[in-house]
Write a protein that holds these residues in place. Structure first.
Motif, PDB file in Angstrom:
ATOM      1  N   GLU A 108       0.845  -1.190   0.000  1.00 43.28           N
ATOM      2  CA  GLU A 108       0.000   0.000   0.000  1.00 43.28           C
ATOM      3  C   GLU A 108       0.881   1.241   0.000  1.00 43.28           C
ATOM      4  O   GLU A 108       1.979   1.227   0.544  1.00 43.28           O
ATOM      5  CB  GLU A 108      -0.919   0.011   1.221  1.00 43.28           C
ATOM      6  CG  GLU A 108      -1.842  -1.193   1.285  1.00 43.28           C
ATOM      7  CD  GLU A 108      -2.425  -1.387   2.681  1.00 43.28           C
ATOM      8  OE1 GLU A 108      -3.507  -0.829   2.949  1.00 43.28           O
ATOM      9  OE2 GLU A 108      -1.784  -2.080   3.487  1.00 43.28           O
ATOM     10  N   ILE A 149       3.792   0.657   2.643  1.00 43.64           N
ATOM     11  CA  ILE A 149       3.403  -0.254   3.726  1.00 43.64           C
ATOM     12  C   ILE A 149       3.296  -1.661   3.138  1.00 43.64           C
ATOM     13  O   ILE A 149       2.587  -1.875   2.150  1.00 43.64           O
ATOM     14  CB  ILE A 149       2.059   0.163   4.346  1.00 43.64           C
ATOM     15  CG1 ILE A 149       2.178   1.576   4.952  1.00 43.64           C
ATOM     16  CG2 ILE A 149       1.604  -0.833   5.401  1.00 43.64           C
ATOM     17  CD1 ILE A 149       0.843   2.163   5.380  1.00 43.64           C
ATOM     18  N   GLU A 184      -0.130  -7.531  10.436  1.00 46.82           N
ATOM     19  CA  GLU A 184       1.153  -6.900  10.719  1.00 46.82           C
ATOM     20  C   GLU A 184       1.728  -6.257   9.461  1.00 46.82           C
ATOM     21  O   GLU A 184       1.437  -6.694   8.339  1.00 46.82           O
ATOM     22  CB  GLU A 184       2.148  -7.922  11.264  1.00 46.82           C
ATOM     23  CG  GLU A 184       2.416  -9.077  10.317  1.00 46.82           C
ATOM     24  CD  GLU A 184       3.265 -10.175  10.941  1.00 46.82           C
ATOM     25  OE1 GLU A 184       3.188 -10.351  12.173  1.00 46.82           O
ATOM     26  OE2 GLU A 184       3.996 -10.854  10.181  1.00 46.82           O
ATOM     27  N   VAL A 185       2.555  -5.210   9.669  1.00 46.99           N
ATOM     28  CA  VAL A 185       3.120  -4.488   8.534  1.00 46.99           C
ATOM     29  C   VAL A 185       4.538  -4.024   8.849  1.00 46.99           C
ATOM     30  O   VAL A 185       4.948  -3.929  10.014  1.00 46.99           O
ATOM     31  CB  VAL A 185       2.277  -3.246   8.154  1.00 46.99           C
ATOM     32  CG1 VAL A 185       0.870  -3.637   7.753  1.00 46.99           C
ATOM     33  CG2 VAL A 185       2.260  -2.221   9.287  1.00 46.99           C
ATOM     34  N   VAL A 223       6.705  -0.561   7.666  1.00 45.83           N
ATOM     35  CA  VAL A 223       6.549   0.754   7.045  1.00 45.83           C
ATOM     36  C   VAL A 223       7.898   1.193   6.479  1.00 45.83           C
ATOM     37  O   VAL A 223       8.906   1.180   7.190  1.00 45.83           O
ATOM     38  CB  VAL A 223       6.029   1.786   8.057  1.00 45.83           C
ATOM     39  CG1 VAL A 223       5.933   3.167   7.412  1.00 45.83           C
ATOM     40  CG2 VAL A 223       4.667   1.365   8.613  1.00 45.83           C
ATOM     41  N   LEU A 265      -0.242   6.281  10.022  1.00 44.47           N
ATOM     42  CA  LEU A 265      -0.828   5.361  11.004  1.00 44.47           C
ATOM     43  C   LEU A 265      -2.319   5.144  10.763  1.00 44.47           C
ATOM     44  O   LEU A 265      -2.857   4.080  11.077  1.00 44.47           O
ATOM     45  CB  LEU A 265      -0.578   5.879  12.414  1.00 44.47           C
ATOM     46  CG  LEU A 265       0.878   5.770  12.886  1.00 44.47           C
ATOM     47  CD1 LEU A 265       1.071   6.495  14.203  1.00 44.47           C
ATOM     48  CD2 LEU A 265       1.303   4.315  13.003  1.00 44.47           C
ATOM     49  N   LYS A 296      -3.553   4.807   7.828  1.00 49.48           N
ATOM     50  CA  LYS A 296      -3.559   3.760   6.806  1.00 49.48           C
ATOM     51  C   LYS A 296      -3.209   2.399   7.410  1.00 49.48           C
ATOM     52  O   LYS A 296      -3.787   1.375   7.025  1.00 49.48           O
ATOM     53  CB  LYS A 296      -2.547   4.108   5.712  1.00 49.48           C
ATOM     54  CG  LYS A 296      -2.574   3.170   4.513  1.00 49.48           C
ATOM     55  CD  LYS A 296      -3.827   3.373   3.693  1.00 49.48           C
ATOM     56  CE  LYS A 296      -3.750   2.624   2.376  1.00 49.48           C
ATOM     57  NZ  LYS A 296      -4.963   2.845   1.535  1.00 49.48           N
ATOM     58  N   VAL A 297      -2.280   2.393   8.348  1.00 49.31           N
ATOM     59  CA  VAL A 297      -1.914   1.141   9.023  1.00 49.31           C
ATOM     60  C   VAL A 297      -3.094   0.585   9.792  1.00 49.31           C
ATOM     61  O   VAL A 297      -3.325  -0.635   9.827  1.00 49.31           O
ATOM     62  CB  VAL A 297      -0.712   1.383   9.960  1.00 49.31           C
ATOM     63  CG1 VAL A 297      -0.474   0.157  10.847  1.00 49.31           C
ATOM     64  CG2 VAL A 297       0.532   1.712   9.163  1.00 49.31           C
ATOM     65  N   ARG A 354      -3.384  -2.707  12.594  1.00 46.96           N
ATOM     66  CA  ARG A 354      -2.321  -3.670  12.353  1.00 46.96           C
ATOM     67  C   ARG A 354      -1.066  -3.301  13.135  1.00 46.96           C
ATOM     68  O   ARG A 354      -0.788  -2.125  13.378  1.00 46.96           O
ATOM     69  CB  ARG A 354      -2.011  -3.745  10.861  1.00 46.96           C
ATOM     70  CG  ARG A 354      -3.164  -4.292  10.030  1.00 46.96           C
ATOM     71  CD  ARG A 354      -2.872  -4.229   8.546  1.00 46.96           C
ATOM     72  NE  ARG A 354      -2.860  -2.851   8.040  1.00 46.96           N
ATOM     73  CZ  ARG A 354      -2.580  -2.527   6.780  1.00 46.96           C
ATOM     74  NH1 ARG A 354      -2.252  -3.487   5.913  1.00 46.96           N
ATOM     75  NH2 ARG A 354      -2.603  -1.265   6.400  1.00 46.96           N
ATOM     76  N   GLU A 355      -0.293  -4.301  13.517  1.00 45.28           N
ATOM     77  CA  GLU A 355       0.928  -4.053  14.273  1.00 45.28           C
ATOM     78  C   GLU A 355       2.065  -3.650  13.343  1.00 45.28           C
ATOM     79  O   GLU A 355       2.332  -4.315  12.347  1.00 45.28           O
ATOM     80  CB  GLU A 355       1.341  -5.309  15.044  1.00 45.28           C
ATOM     81  CG  GLU A 355       2.598  -5.098  15.878  1.00 45.28           C
ATOM     82  CD  GLU A 355       3.055  -6.339  16.603  1.00 45.28           C
ATOM     83  OE1 GLU A 355       4.051  -6.250  17.348  1.00 45.28           O
ATOM     84  OE2 GLU A 355       2.420  -7.403  16.425  1.00 45.28           O
ATOM     85  N   VAL A 356       2.743  -2.569  13.702  1.00 41.28           N
ATOM     86  CA  VAL A 356       3.931  -2.157  12.975  1.00 41.28           C
ATOM     87  C   VAL A 356       5.131  -2.909  13.554  1.00 41.28           C
ATOM     88  O   VAL A 356       5.508  -2.705  14.707  1.00 41.28           O
ATOM     89  CB  VAL A 356       4.169  -0.642  13.083  1.00 41.28           C
ATOM     90  CG1 VAL A 356       5.452  -0.255  12.346  1.00 41.28           C
ATOM     91  CG2 VAL A 356       2.982   0.135  12.528  1.00 41.28           C
ATOM     92  N   VAL A 394       5.896   6.954  14.110  1.00 43.25           N
ATOM     93  CA  VAL A 394       5.268   5.743  13.569  1.00 43.25           C
ATOM     94  C   VAL A 394       5.753   4.509  14.328  1.00 43.25           C
ATOM     95  O   VAL A 394       4.968   3.626  14.683  1.00 43.25           O
ATOM     96  CB  VAL A 394       5.574   5.609  12.064  1.00 43.25           C
ATOM     97  CG1 VAL A 394       5.142   4.238  11.546  1.00 43.25           C
ATOM     98  CG2 VAL A 394       4.870   6.712  11.285  1.00 43.25           C
TER      99      VAL A 394
END
Length: 241
Positions: free
Chosen positions: A6, A29, A35-36, A38, A49, A51-52, A55-57, A76
């Motif tokens: 993304e 992303i 989970e992601v 960045v 954030l 957009k996240v 989900r866990e960064v 972030v």
């Protein structure tokens, strides 16, 4: 769950010789619904954030340390206590934005980051900065090139190529060895593919990038794609560590 890519486009207004320009940056992303990772969090942590979402960064990975591309990194990462990764040769640049902290991970060539069901391989692509890297994801058929390579060719800083020979060596020896269908996802502008750019390589080697004139003139028209030009960063002020 299958990983996906993304994009978040953030923007800011900068002053160049008394003229205001809008600068747009890409933040990428990579991950699934849980989970992601960045990549290159620029300017607007709240928008990134958003957009996240929930989900866990897992990690914030910076392809280089230039100010407009790492300005949202700490915020972030802090939300989920994620690690921040940067090549150690870009630490001097990082300190221009974050003088009181260091990244958590010193990236090295051929290092790997895992997220969801894919891996991102670190590829050393210096030139725009001493520690510039790209991140190749074979499973997703994409390479995140930061400022090393963009849709209009090799990226610049301050409207110049700080180390063009190194940059072209990295592009030819690393990026252009990837499959032609590989998506090129840069820090500025729209995406392209390796196959669309590779035929231009011989002309870059023959000097087309440094002949000036028309290309330099066009740079002053409309929105800047090179955010670091406006930041006034000159990489030749820095030495390799």
């Amino acid at each position: 769950m299958t990983a996906r890519i993304e994009r978040v486009v953030t923007e800011g207004v900068v002053d160049v010789d008394g003229v205001e320009h809008k600068v747009e940056n890409n933040t990428w992303i990579v991950g699934d619904d849980e989970e992601v990772i960045v990549i290159d969090p620029a300017r607007d942590a709240e928008k990134i954030l958003e957009k996240v979402g929930e989900r866990e960064v897992l990690a914030v990975v910076c392809t280089h340390g230039l100010p407009d591309h790492v300005s949202a990194a700490i915020e972030v990462a802090a939300r989920d206590e994620a690690v921040v990764a940067l090549h150690p040769k870009d630490r001097p640049l990082w300190r221009l934005t974050w003088p009181d902290t260091w990244p958590d991970i010193d990236m090295e060539d051929e290092g790997l980051f895992g997220v969801a069901d894919v891996e991102l391989e670190v590829m050393s692509t210096p030139g725009v900065s001493h520690g510039g890297v790209s991140l190749y994801c074979e499973a997703l058929g994409a390479v995140f090139t930061g400022k090393s390579l963009q849709a209009d060719g090799p990226g610049k800083v301050g409207g110049e190529y700080p180390a063009l020979a190194d940059q072209l060596t990295a592009i030819g020896g690393r990026l252009f060895t990837l499959p032609h269908r590989t998506r090129v996802l840069p820090a500025h502008g729209e995406e392209t593919t390796i196959g669309a750019l590779e035929p231009q390589f011989d002309s870059w080697l023959s000097g087309s990038l440094t002949r000036g004139g028309e290309a330099e003139e066009d740079e002053n028209k409309g929105p800047l794609t090179d955010g670091t030009r406006a930041a006034g960063i000159r990489l030749n002020n820095f030495r390799h560590e």
